[in-house]
Design a protein around this motif. Structure first.
Motif, PDB file in Angstrom:
ATOM      1  N   GLN A 100       0.814  -1.208   0.000  1.00 60.58           N
ATOM      2  CA  GLN A 100       0.000   0.000   0.000  1.00 60.58           C
ATOM      3  C   GLN A 100       0.853   1.267   0.000  1.00 60.58           C
ATOM      4  O   GLN A 100       0.424   2.320  -0.495  1.00 60.58           O
ATOM      5  CB  GLN A 100      -0.913   0.003   1.210  1.00 60.58           C
ATOM      6  N   GLU A 101       2.073   1.170   0.513  1.00 58.95           N
ATOM      7  CA  GLU A 101       2.953   2.332   0.479  1.00 58.95           C
ATOM      8  C   GLU A 101       3.287   2.743  -0.955  1.00 58.95           C
ATOM      9  O   GLU A 101       3.554   3.924  -1.226  1.00 58.95           O
ATOM     10  CB  GLU A 101       4.247   2.044   1.246  1.00 58.95           C
ATOM     11  N   CYS A 102       3.291   1.788  -1.870  1.00 56.18           N
ATOM     12  CA  CYS A 102       3.583   2.118  -3.266  1.00 56.18           C
ATOM     13  C   CYS A 102       2.454   2.955  -3.871  1.00 56.18           C
ATOM     14  O   CYS A 102       2.694   3.843  -4.698  1.00 56.18           O
ATOM     15  CB  CYS A 102       3.815   0.844  -4.075  1.00 56.18           C
ATOM     16  N   ALA A 103       1.217   2.664  -3.466  1.00 54.73           N
ATOM     17  CA  ALA A 103       0.086   3.484  -3.920  1.00 54.73           C
ATOM     18  C   ALA A 103       0.198   4.899  -3.343  1.00 54.73           C
ATOM     19  O   ALA A 103      -0.153   5.887  -4.003  1.00 54.73           O
ATOM     20  CB  ALA A 103      -1.227   2.834  -3.513  1.00 54.73           C
TER      21      ALA A 103
ATOM     22  N   ARG B 203      -6.350   3.098   0.633  1.00 56.32           N
ATOM     23  CA  ARG B 203      -6.312   4.165   1.631  1.00 56.32           C
ATOM     24  C   ARG B 203      -6.593   5.519   0.999  1.00 56.32           C
ATOM     25  O   ARG B 203      -6.265   5.746  -0.167  1.00 56.32           O
ATOM     26  CB  ARG B 203      -4.949   4.176   2.339  1.00 56.32           C
ATOM     27  N   PRO B 204      -7.205   6.423   1.745  1.00 59.25           N
ATOM     28  CA  PRO B 204      -7.517   7.756   1.204  1.00 59.25           C
ATOM     29  C   PRO B 204      -6.262   8.472   0.714  1.00 59.25           C
ATOM     30  O   PRO B 204      -5.210   8.424   1.349  1.00 59.25           O
ATOM     31  CB  PRO B 204      -8.122   8.491   2.419  1.00 59.25           C
ATOM     32  N   GLY B 205      -6.409   9.101  -0.439  1.00 58.23           N
ATOM     33  CA  GLY B 205      -5.309   9.892  -0.971  1.00 58.23           C
ATOM     34  C   GLY B 205      -4.246   9.104  -1.696  1.00 58.23           C
ATOM     35  O   GLY B 205      -3.242   9.678  -2.121  1.00 58.23           O
TER      36      GLY B 205
ATOM     37  N   PRO C 239       3.853   5.766   6.213  1.00 59.96           N
ATOM     38  CA  PRO C 239       2.905   6.467   7.085  1.00 59.96           C
ATOM     39  C   PRO C 239       1.896   5.522   7.729  1.00 59.96           C
ATOM     40  O   PRO C 239       1.065   5.958   8.521  1.00 59.96           O
ATOM     41  CB  PRO C 239       2.205   7.430   6.117  1.00 59.96           C
ATOM     42  N   TYR C 240       1.982   4.240   7.389  1.00 60.31           N
ATOM     43  CA  TYR C 240       0.968   3.287   7.830  1.00 60.31           C
ATOM     44  C   TYR C 240       1.463   2.292   8.880  1.00 60.31           C
ATOM     45  O   TYR C 240       0.684   1.735   9.627  1.00 60.31           O
ATOM     46  CB  TYR C 240       0.421   2.505   6.630  1.00 60.31           C
ATOM     47  N   ARG C 241       2.757   2.030   8.910  1.00 59.22           N
ATOM     48  CA  ARG C 241       3.275   1.005   9.805  1.00 59.22           C
ATOM     49  C   ARG C 241       4.752   1.276  10.094  1.00 59.22           C
ATOM     50  O   ARG C 241       5.401   2.043   9.395  1.00 59.22           O
ATOM     51  CB  ARG C 241       3.102  -0.385   9.188  1.00 59.22           C
TER      52      ARG C 241
ATOM     53  N   ARG D 223      12.089  -0.346   6.113  1.00 60.00           N
ATOM     54  CA  ARG D 223      12.206   0.061   4.719  1.00 60.00           C
ATOM     55  C   ARG D 223      11.616   1.455   4.513  1.00 60.00           C
ATOM     56  O   ARG D 223      10.561   1.799   5.059  1.00 60.00           O
ATOM     57  CB  ARG D 223      11.458  -0.959   3.849  1.00 60.00           C
ATOM     58  N   LYS D 224      12.287   2.261   3.701  1.00 60.97           N
ATOM     59  CA  LYS D 224      11.751   3.582   3.395  1.00 60.97           C
ATOM     60  C   LYS D 224      11.859   3.922   1.900  1.00 60.97           C
ATOM     61  O   LYS D 224      11.667   5.070   1.502  1.00 60.97           O
ATOM     62  CB  LYS D 224      12.458   4.653   4.211  1.00 60.97           C
ATOM     63  N   ASN D 225      12.189   2.943   1.076  1.00 60.46           N
ATOM     64  CA  ASN D 225      12.229   3.143  -0.374  1.00 60.46           C
ATOM     65  C   ASN D 225      11.015   2.469  -1.000  1.00 60.46           C
ATOM     66  O   ASN D 225      10.861   1.245  -0.897  1.00 60.46           O
ATOM     67  CB  ASN D 225      13.506   2.558  -0.973  1.00 60.46           C
ATOM     68  N   TRP D 226      10.169   3.248  -1.653  1.00 66.56           N
ATOM     69  CA  TRP D 226       8.947   2.722  -2.251  1.00 66.56           C
ATOM     70  C   TRP D 226       8.994   2.986  -3.748  1.00 66.56           C
ATOM     71  O   TRP D 226       9.107   4.130  -4.180  1.00 66.56           O
ATOM     72  CB  TRP D 226       7.722   3.372  -1.607  1.00 66.56           C
ATOM     73  N   TYR D 227       8.910   1.929  -4.513  1.00 65.07           N
ATOM     74  CA  TYR D 227       9.161   2.014  -5.952  1.00 65.07           C
ATOM     75  C   TYR D 227       7.871   2.051  -6.771  1.00 65.07           C
ATOM     76  O   TYR D 227       6.896   1.374  -6.460  1.00 65.07           O
ATOM     77  CB  TYR D 227      10.035   0.844  -6.398  1.00 65.07           C
TER      78      TYR D 227
END
Length: 213
Positions: free
Chosen positions: A14-17, A48-50, A94-96, A100-104
């Motif tokens: 979901q972080e990628c979205a 998730r919103p946004g 922002p969710y968990r 990891r902090k790199n989102w592709y």
């Protein structure tokens, strides 16, 4: 002509979205700084919103400065190229709580509409001809068969089912019309399939561009 760029979270978490939404905003801000116009053609929201699973952005080149002035297509292509490839949004989730902090995200140019050939009788060359085979002496003595060539595509049909040239001509034109319409429809379906393939082309690591909050 607009250049279309598809940003996709692929099958990532979901972080990628979330990253798609952030990168889309960053892309739009970068375009505004460069005098390039963008608009969102299509967006698929995430859970998730946004957030966005994907967004299709149309990019137009910088104007020449005059009101209603022409756009420079080269500027649109250059800008799109600077945002093409694997993009990385580098920020904590922002969710968990994860290390990891790199989102592709993948960003690839795509064609929105297939080039339609269309059918016009003026594009068809009609030639009377004779054909062999069964059908009696009339078929062999009279040039009632039709050879129809669609000049833009080189598509050819030969019709000799009727004894009248006019009837064979009508059938030949209808055959060509149907085949070209089928070809246009198939090209449109292929473009849609190609856009779906982009969602599976995400390569994590070695990003072409890294953005941060």
């Amino acid at each position: 002509m607009s250049v279309h760029l598809l940003l996709s979270a692929g099958r990532g978490p979901q972080e990628c979205a979330w990253a798609v939404a952030m990168l889309a905003r960053r892309l739009e801000a970068d375009a505004a700084r460069r005098g390039v116009t963008t608009r969102r053609v299509e967006s698929v929201p995430g859970e998730r919103p946004g957030t966005l699973l994907s967004v299709l952005v149309a990019i137009d080149g910088a104007s020449d400065g005059a009101i209603g002035g022409d756009r420079d297509p080269a500027a649109a292509e250059t800008f799109a190229a600077s945002w093409t490839g694997t993009l990385c949004w580098q920020a904590p989730s922002p969710y968990r709580t994860v290390g990891r902090k790199n989102w592709y995200v993948t960003a690839q140019p795509c064609q929105l509409d297939a080039e339609r050939i269309g059918f016009a009788e003026s594009d068809v060359e009609i030639v009377a001809c004779r054909t062999g085979g069964p059908g009696g002496q009339h078929r062999n003595k009279a040039s009632t068969a039709v050879r129809a060539t669609h000049r833009p595509t080189g598509m050819v049909v030969v019709v000799d089912t009727e004894r009248q040239f006019a009837l064979n001509r009508r059938i030949a034109l209808q055959l060509l019309r149907t085949r070209i319409e089928d070809r246009d429809t198939a090209a449109g379906r292929e473009l849609v399939a190609d856009r779906w393939k982009i969602h599976d082309e995400l390569v994590r690591g070695n990003p072409t561009r890294v953005e941060r909050p």
